[in-house]
Scaffold this active site. Structure first.
Site, short mmCIF file in Angstrom:
data_model
loop_
_atom_site.label_atom_id
_atom_site.label_comp_id
_atom_site.label_asym_id
_atom_site.label_seq_id
_atom_site.Cartn_x
_atom_site.Cartn_y
_atom_site.Cartn_z
N LYS A 186 0.90 -1.11 0.12
CA LYS A 186 -0.02 -0.03 -0.03
C LYS A 186 1.02 1.11 -0.13
O LYS A 186 1.53 1.66 0.96
CB LYS A 186 -1.12 -0.05 1.10
CG LYS A 186 -2.25 0.83 1.13
CD LYS A 186 -1.66 2.32 1.77
CE LYS A 186 -2.55 3.45 1.50
NZ LYS A 186 -2.07 4.85 1.71
N GLU A 205 9.18 1.57 11.19
CA GLU A 205 10.17 2.58 11.33
C GLU A 205 9.49 3.72 11.19
O GLU A 205 8.82 4.16 10.20
CB GLU A 205 10.75 2.18 9.87
CG GLU A 205 12.53 2.65 10.06
CD GLU A 205 12.33 4.26 9.37
OE1 GLU A 205 12.43 5.20 10.09
OE2 GLU A 205 12.42 4.48 8.32
N CYS A 228 13.76 10.80 7.39
CA CYS A 228 13.58 10.67 8.67
C CYS A 228 14.75 10.35 9.55
O CYS A 228 14.92 10.59 10.78
CB CYS A 228 12.77 9.20 8.80
SG CYS A 228 13.69 7.81 8.10
N GLU A 262 9.06 16.12 15.44
CA GLU A 262 9.60 16.04 14.13
C GLU A 262 8.99 16.95 12.97
O GLU A 262 7.67 16.93 13.07
CB GLU A 262 9.47 14.78 13.63
CG GLU A 262 10.01 14.49 12.12
CD GLU A 262 9.73 12.96 11.81
OE1 GLU A 262 11.02 12.32 11.13
OE2 GLU A 262 9.01 12.40 12.04
#
Length: 487
Positions: free
Chosen positions: A181, A256, A289, A384
């Site tokens: 997906k 992750e 990331c 973040e």
């Protein structure tokens, strides 16, 4: 061309799902927009629970035969997929750049070759995957890796095909069947991957691709009782929803997630190297990331470091990612740009100072930003941003540097600049991070474990760690002298 085919920079891309070895259209579509200029690329089939169920059913039906396929044959097919990727590197690169805005030169030279390498590496690792037998009181222990079953892989938009194949390749090598997906903001190269895999001879149903929104098709996939593995790369809030969805079936997860990684610069460091490492954090418009978005610089060199950083950052060219001279492209979506700017404006209102940047350039591009005068407990330091926004703080002692580095809820990566090998050993031993780079950045090897600590993730992938996740690891214990002689 058909009504379900787009032409993207001269490349034909099918907009339908790939389920059970054939194209499947949905009743509804969603609009795919290029971050380069905000133009509409086209309408993409919008998956629902119906397509999710069909994809899992196809993966379940294909699993027994694929799991029984020899390691050598699985490896051969994966190498054929890699061959197909390499033949289409230019097409994949231009489609990916159009779809997610990352630099075309990076796609051509690094990202798409890495996609092919993902398949080759795990194909080769499969052939040498073994654990030496060992004895317990005369009994023989034999470790094996059994394919787990249908797996759902949910991938992000910042490096769509590379991060998708980082999951797809080991899952297929392990003998699992897959439902991929892709992120709705960058779905196109996943569709091309389905074509490449089919041309390489991957049996129908072994790889399925379902497009759409997480709330509509993602939840239906992750809660399906026939799943045996779920792997996700993305944000912490989405990971929580996936974990809740998977909990009812106790489906194993690999997550992750995000990061707020530090770059520690000690006074003894090579400052030119440290500045190079720092400016590199603007890669992919800050949408990485692993990026070391928090600079922690020893007080005695902070002023000089900042001066050199500003000079180096001024040499970067921001603009159309298709141009060879561009260093920083657009952010993925206007909503992401708004989120980035909101972070920065709140930080400025709270007393932060923008050394450079601090504003959007237009509706697609955010100016590379460095903020100082930020408190350790402030939002801009703790959360973040996922854009070209960096912060700078100072420290006076090694102990303070470590404390600041570890003082977030994340633990994905850390980067350290120092000329003292003993200090490097001391500090890295204390850092909470899945990966630590010393005097370098973004050196990655698929043999190495990859993942995060704390809210940066659950589990490790890479090399044998990937097979440990995508397989049921079995130990068979055999008694000595237990065989009858039928001769």
């Amino acid at each position: 061309m058909t009504e379900h085919t787009l032409t993207v920079a001269g490349v034909a891309v099918d907009t339908r799902h790939w389920i059970g070895g054939r194209r499947v259209a949905s009743a509804e579509t969603f609009t795919d927009v290029s971050p380069i200029d905000g133009s509409v690329i086209g309408e993409i089939s919008r998956g629902t629970a119906l397509e999710a169920a069909a994809a899992v059913a196809a993966a379940k039906a294909a699993f027994p035969a694929w799991a029984a396929t020899s390691r050598a044959e699985r490896a051969r097919i994966l190498h054929a997929v890699a061959d197909g990727v390499e033949k289409r590197i230019e097409e994949l690169s231009i489609v990916e750049t159009t779809d997610n805005g990352a630099l075309l030169r990076s796609h051509r030279r690094g990202v798409m070759p890495r996609v092919a390498h993902n398949f080759r590496f795990f194909a080769d690792w499969l052939l040498k995957l073994e654990h030496e037998d060992f004895e317990t009181r005369g009994h023989t222990n034999h470790v094996s890796w059994d394919p787990a079953g249908p797996s759902v892989l949910i991938t992000p938009w910042n490096a769509p095909l590379m991060l998708a194949t980082w999951k797809v390749a080991p899952a297929l090598a392990a003998g699992n069947t897959v439902v991929l997906k892709p992120a709705e903001w960058s779905p196109l190269t996943a569709s091309l991957l389905a074509d490449i895999a089919a041309e390489a001879g991957l049996p129908a149903g072994v790889l399925n691709v379902v497009q759409g929104y997480g709330s509509e098709v993602g939840d239906a996939l992750t809660s399906h009782p026939d799943l045996r593995r779920i792997s996700f790369t993305g944000s912490v809030p989405t990971a929580r929803r996936i974990a809740e969805s998977a909990a009812g079936n106790l489906t194993p997860l690999s997550l992750e997630l995000g990061g707020k990684s530090p770059l520690l610069v000690f006074a003894d460091a090579d400052l030119d190297l440290a500045v190079d490492l720092a400016v590199e954090q603007y890669d992919n418009a800050g949408q990485v990331c692993l990026a070391a978005t928090r600079f922690l610089v020893e007080e005695s060199v902070a002023e000089e470091f900042t001066r050199r950083f500003v000079e180096k950052a001024a040499t970067l060219t921001q603009g159309d990612p298709r141009h060879e001279t561009t260093d920083i492209g657009p952010n993925i979506h206007p909503r992401q740009l708004e989120k980035i700017d909101a972070f920065v404006q709140r930080a400025l209102a709270a007393g932060a100072r923008a050394v450079i940047g601090g504003h959007r350039k237009d509706t697609q591009y955010y100016a590379p930003t460095l903020l100082t005068d930020v408190a350790q407990d402030s939002e801009i330091v703790q959360e973040e941003v996922f854009g070209p926004v960096l912060t700078l703080q100072t420290f006076s002692t090694e102990e303070e540097a470590v404390r600041l580095a570890n003082d977030t809820r994340f633990g994905l990566a850390a980067t350290l600049a120092t000329a003292d090998a003993e200090r490097a050993e001391r500090v890295t031993a204390q850092l909470v991070a899945g990966t630590v780079w010393v005097n370098c950045f973004f050196v990655r090897d698929l043999q190495a474990p990859f993942g995060g600590s704390r809210h940066s993730g659950v589990g490790r992938e890479g090399g044998t760690w990937s097979f440990d996740f995508y397989c049921d690891v079995k130990n068979t214990v055999t008694a000595p002298n237990g065989w009858k002689n039928h001769g």
